[in-house]
Design a protein around this motif. Structure first.
Motif, PDB file in Angstrom:
ATOM      1  N   PHE A  56       0.836  -1.204   0.000  1.00 20.83           N
ATOM      2  CA  PHE A  56       0.000   0.000   0.000  1.00 20.83           C
ATOM      3  C   PHE A  56       0.870   1.253   0.000  1.00 20.83           C
ATOM      4  O   PHE A  56       0.536   2.260  -0.639  1.00 20.83           O
ATOM      5  CB  PHE A  56      -0.923   0.020   1.217  1.00 20.83           C
ATOM      6  CG  PHE A  56      -1.819   1.229   1.266  1.00 20.83           C
ATOM      7  CD1 PHE A  56      -2.873   1.378   0.375  1.00 20.83           C
ATOM      8  CD2 PHE A  56      -1.581   2.236   2.195  1.00 20.83           C
ATOM      9  CE1 PHE A  56      -3.687   2.494   0.406  1.00 20.83           C
ATOM     10  CE2 PHE A  56      -2.391   3.365   2.228  1.00 20.83           C
ATOM     11  CZ  PHE A  56      -3.445   3.491   1.348  1.00 20.83           C
ATOM     12  N   GLY A  57       1.998   1.199   0.706  1.00 22.15           N
ATOM     13  CA  GLY A  57       2.938   2.317   0.692  1.00 22.15           C
ATOM     14  C   GLY A  57       3.461   2.579  -0.713  1.00 22.15           C
ATOM     15  O   GLY A  57       3.587   3.728  -1.144  1.00 22.15           O
ATOM     16  N   MET A  58       3.764   1.508  -1.463  1.00 27.22           N
ATOM     17  CA  MET A  58       4.197   1.653  -2.856  1.00 27.22           C
ATOM     18  C   MET A  58       3.114   2.325  -3.689  1.00 27.22           C
ATOM     19  O   MET A  58       3.394   3.181  -4.537  1.00 27.22           O
ATOM     20  CB  MET A  58       4.519   0.278  -3.462  1.00 27.22           C
ATOM     21  CG  MET A  58       5.661  -0.460  -2.825  1.00 27.22           C
ATOM     22  SD  MET A  58       5.869  -2.084  -3.620  1.00 27.22           S
ATOM     23  CE  MET A  58       6.825  -2.939  -2.376  1.00 27.22           C
ATOM     24  N   TYR A  59       1.880   1.923  -3.438  1.00 28.03           N
ATOM     25  CA  TYR A  59       0.742   2.496  -4.155  1.00 28.03           C
ATOM     26  C   TYR A  59       0.666   4.006  -3.930  1.00 28.03           C
ATOM     27  O   TYR A  59       0.493   4.781  -4.870  1.00 28.03           O
ATOM     28  CB  TYR A  59      -0.544   1.823  -3.679  1.00 28.03           C
ATOM     29  CG  TYR A  59      -1.816   2.457  -4.182  1.00 28.03           C
ATOM     30  CD1 TYR A  59      -2.348   2.122  -5.427  1.00 28.03           C
ATOM     31  CD2 TYR A  59      -2.497   3.391  -3.401  1.00 28.03           C
ATOM     32  CE1 TYR A  59      -3.523   2.704  -5.884  1.00 28.03           C
ATOM     33  CE2 TYR A  59      -3.668   3.983  -3.853  1.00 28.03           C
ATOM     34  CZ  TYR A  59      -4.175   3.630  -5.097  1.00 28.03           C
ATOM     35  OH  TYR A  59      -5.325   4.216  -5.544  1.00 28.03           O
ATOM     36  N   ALA A 127       4.388  -3.000 -14.215  1.00 26.47           N
ATOM     37  CA  ALA A 127       3.502  -2.387 -15.207  1.00 26.47           C
ATOM     38  C   ALA A 127       3.234  -0.927 -14.863  1.00 26.47           C
ATOM     39  O   ALA A 127       3.235  -0.056 -15.740  1.00 26.47           O
ATOM     40  CB  ALA A 127       2.188  -3.162 -15.285  1.00 26.47           C
ATOM     41  N   ALA A 128       2.990  -0.648 -13.594  1.00 26.04           N
ATOM     42  CA  ALA A 128       2.703   0.721 -13.162  1.00 26.04           C
ATOM     43  C   ALA A 128       3.907   1.634 -13.408  1.00 26.04           C
ATOM     44  O   ALA A 128       3.756   2.763 -13.895  1.00 26.04           O
ATOM     45  CB  ALA A 128       2.319   0.738 -11.687  1.00 26.04           C
ATOM     46  N   VAL A 129       5.093   1.160 -13.085  1.00 22.71           N
ATOM     47  CA  VAL A 129       6.308   1.954 -13.306  1.00 22.71           C
ATOM     48  C   VAL A 129       6.540   2.167 -14.798  1.00 22.71           C
ATOM     49  O   VAL A 129       6.855   3.281 -15.245  1.00 22.71           O
ATOM     50  CB  VAL A 129       7.529   1.267 -12.661  1.00 22.71           C
ATOM     51  CG1 VAL A 129       8.816   1.991 -13.045  1.00 22.71           C
ATOM     52  CG2 VAL A 129       7.385   1.237 -11.141  1.00 22.71           C
ATOM     53  N   ALA A 130       6.369   1.110 -15.589  1.00 26.87           N
ATOM     54  CA  ALA A 130       6.557   1.218 -17.040  1.00 26.87           C
ATOM     55  C   ALA A 130       5.544   2.184 -17.648  1.00 26.87           C
ATOM     56  O   ALA A 130       5.885   3.009 -18.509  1.00 26.87           O
ATOM     57  CB  ALA A 130       6.425  -0.159 -17.687  1.00 26.87           C
ATOM     58  N   GLY A 131       4.298   2.097 -17.193  1.00 28.17           N
ATOM     59  CA  GLY A 131       3.268   2.996 -17.695  1.00 28.17           C
ATOM     60  C   GLY A 131       3.574   4.446 -17.387  1.00 28.17           C
ATOM     61  O   GLY A 131       3.363   5.332 -18.222  1.00 28.17           O
ATOM     62  N   GLN A 132       4.075   4.699 -16.177  1.00 30.75           N
ATOM     63  CA  GLN A 132       4.443   6.059 -15.789  1.00 30.75           C
ATOM     64  C   GLN A 132       5.570   6.592 -16.662  1.00 30.75           C
ATOM     65  O   GLN A 132       5.543   7.754 -17.109  1.00 30.75           O
ATOM     66  CB  GLN A 132       4.869   6.095 -14.329  1.00 30.75           C
ATOM     67  CG  GLN A 132       5.273   7.469 -13.820  1.00 30.75           C
ATOM     68  CD  GLN A 132       4.120   8.439 -13.794  1.00 30.75           C
ATOM     69  OE1 GLN A 132       3.230   8.350 -12.960  1.00 30.75           O
ATOM     70  NE2 GLN A 132       4.093   9.388 -14.723  1.00 30.75           N
ATOM     71  N   TRP A 180      -0.447   2.101 -16.469  1.00 33.47           N
ATOM     72  CA  TRP A 180      -0.198   2.553 -15.088  1.00 33.47           C
ATOM     73  C   TRP A 180      -1.390   2.252 -14.188  1.00 33.47           C
ATOM     74  O   TRP A 180      -1.234   1.669 -13.105  1.00 33.47           O
ATOM     75  CB  TRP A 180       0.084   4.060 -15.095  1.00 33.47           C
ATOM     76  CG  TRP A 180       0.190   4.684 -13.741  1.00 33.47           C
ATOM     77  CD1 TRP A 180       1.276   4.701 -12.916  1.00 33.47           C
ATOM     78  CD2 TRP A 180      -0.839   5.412 -13.045  1.00 33.47           C
ATOM     79  NE1 TRP A 180       0.994   5.384 -11.752  1.00 33.47           N
ATOM     80  CE2 TRP A 180      -0.296   5.829 -11.799  1.00 33.47           C
ATOM     81  CE3 TRP A 180      -2.159   5.754 -13.347  1.00 33.47           C
ATOM     82  CZ2 TRP A 180      -1.039   6.558 -10.868  1.00 33.47           C
ATOM     83  CZ3 TRP A 180      -2.903   6.480 -12.424  1.00 33.47           C
ATOM     84  CH2 TRP A 180      -2.337   6.881 -11.199  1.00 33.47           C
ATOM     85  N   SER A 181      -2.570   2.642 -14.611  1.00 37.72           N
ATOM     86  CA  SER A 181      -3.759   2.499 -13.759  1.00 37.72           C
ATOM     87  C   SER A 181      -4.140   1.038 -13.548  1.00 37.72           C
ATOM     88  O   SER A 181      -4.457   0.630 -12.415  1.00 37.72           O
ATOM     89  CB  SER A 181      -4.932   3.276 -14.356  1.00 37.72           C
ATOM     90  OG  SER A 181      -5.225   2.820 -15.661  1.00 37.72           O
ATOM     91  N   VAL A 182      -4.108   0.240 -14.611  1.00 37.56           N
ATOM     92  CA  VAL A 182      -4.434  -1.177 -14.457  1.00 37.56           C
ATOM     93  C   VAL A 182      -3.329  -1.884 -13.661  1.00 37.56           C
ATOM     94  O   VAL A 182      -3.618  -2.749 -12.821  1.00 37.56           O
ATOM     95  CB  VAL A 182      -4.618  -1.843 -15.838  1.00 37.56           C
ATOM     96  CG1 VAL A 182      -4.835  -3.351 -15.678  1.00 37.56           C
ATOM     97  CG2 VAL A 182      -5.803  -1.221 -16.574  1.00 37.56           C
ATOM     98  N   GLY A 183      -2.081  -1.483 -13.903  1.00 34.37           N
ATOM     99  CA  GLY A 183      -0.972  -2.063 -13.161  1.00 34.37           C
ATOM    100  C   GLY A 183      -1.096  -1.851 -11.658  1.00 34.37           C
ATOM    101  O   GLY A 183      -0.778  -2.744 -10.862  1.00 34.37           O
TER     102      GLY A 183
END
Length: 242
Positions: A56-59, A127-132, A180-183
């Motif tokens: 959650f902290g990562m989120y 995925a989130a990092v790549a999307g960003q 990013w959002s789906v990740g």
């Protein structure tokens, strides 16, 4: 927080109140709040480690970073269009983004006790990092030609960008946000939110991209048609017919 005057006046001057006007005061307070959120999230990740609270902290770090980079990218490369809305807290105006993120947090809280970080968490994080990275790179590459909203008229500094990341993907900012959002939902192991985000955002971006390309054809004519024929997109624009 308000400061009470020492003189005979009986009014109060707000020192930590935020509204929608684009002032240095509001920019500083918003950036400060995002910085605090990043710090809290990073602390949770470091202290709690590979656990539910750590994830959650990562989120929190990833979401705070997204909003900070949205504003910073516009401020550095497209300052003429800079506004408080550039933080993108409510991009669709009707609070859809806020409600969707709130729903995902509720789902995460409900399933908190039964979630152990694993391979799926790593996949979502990646995925989130790549999307960003893809989205921010798209904004930086396009510079003044980037707009958070579909441009319905061509302005002097609006040019057709076909180099850099745009040489491989016609709509990298949309693809980046989608991944990013789906990740994020995959990282949190939010099954319902991951499915809903995939479906709703997929439909939204297909529809938006179709509309945007109609204007791009109007602005740039055969140059855009040639670019579209040469450059693929992960967004299946042809699914919607007008």
């Amino acid at each position: 927080f308000r400061r009470q005057p020492t003189g005979p006046q009986r009014w109060y001057t707000p020192v930590a109140a935020i509204d929608t006007t684009h002032t240095s005061h509001n920019i500083a307070l918003t950036a400060c709040a995002l910085g605090i959120a990043m710090g809290v999230g990073l602390s949770m990740t470091c202290v709690c480690g590979w656990s539910t609270w750590g994830v959650f902290g990562m989120y929190v770090v990833l979401v705070s970073t997204y909003h900070m980079l949205e504003y910073l990218s516009v401020a550095l490369y497209n300052p003429e269009r800079l506004e408080m809305g550039s933080f993108m807290f409510n991009p669709d105006v009707d609070n859809g983004y806020i409600m969707a993120m709130g729903m995902s947090l509720v789902e995460y809280a409900v399933g908190y006790g039964g979630r152990t970080p694993g391979v799926i968490t790593v996949v979502g994080l990646g995925a989130a990092v790549a999307g960003q990275i893809v989205r921010t790179l798209a904004m930086v590459t396009a510079k003044t030609s980037f707009n958070h909203y579909v441009a319905t008229r061509q302005v002097a500094d609006h040019s057709l960008v076909t180099h850099g990341i745009y040489a491989y993907e016609r709509h990298p900012s949309y693809v980046g946000f989608y991944v990013w959002s789906v990740g994020l939902q995959v990282m949190l192991q939010n099954v319902c939110s991951a499915v809903l985000f995939s479906a709703v955002l997929g439909y939204f971006f297909v529809k938006r991209t179709k509309k945007e390309e109609l204007f791009l054809i109007r602005f740039f004519g055969h140059k855009y048609l040639e670019y579209r024929n040469q450059t693929r997109s992960l967004i299946p624009v042809g699914l919607i017919k007008y």
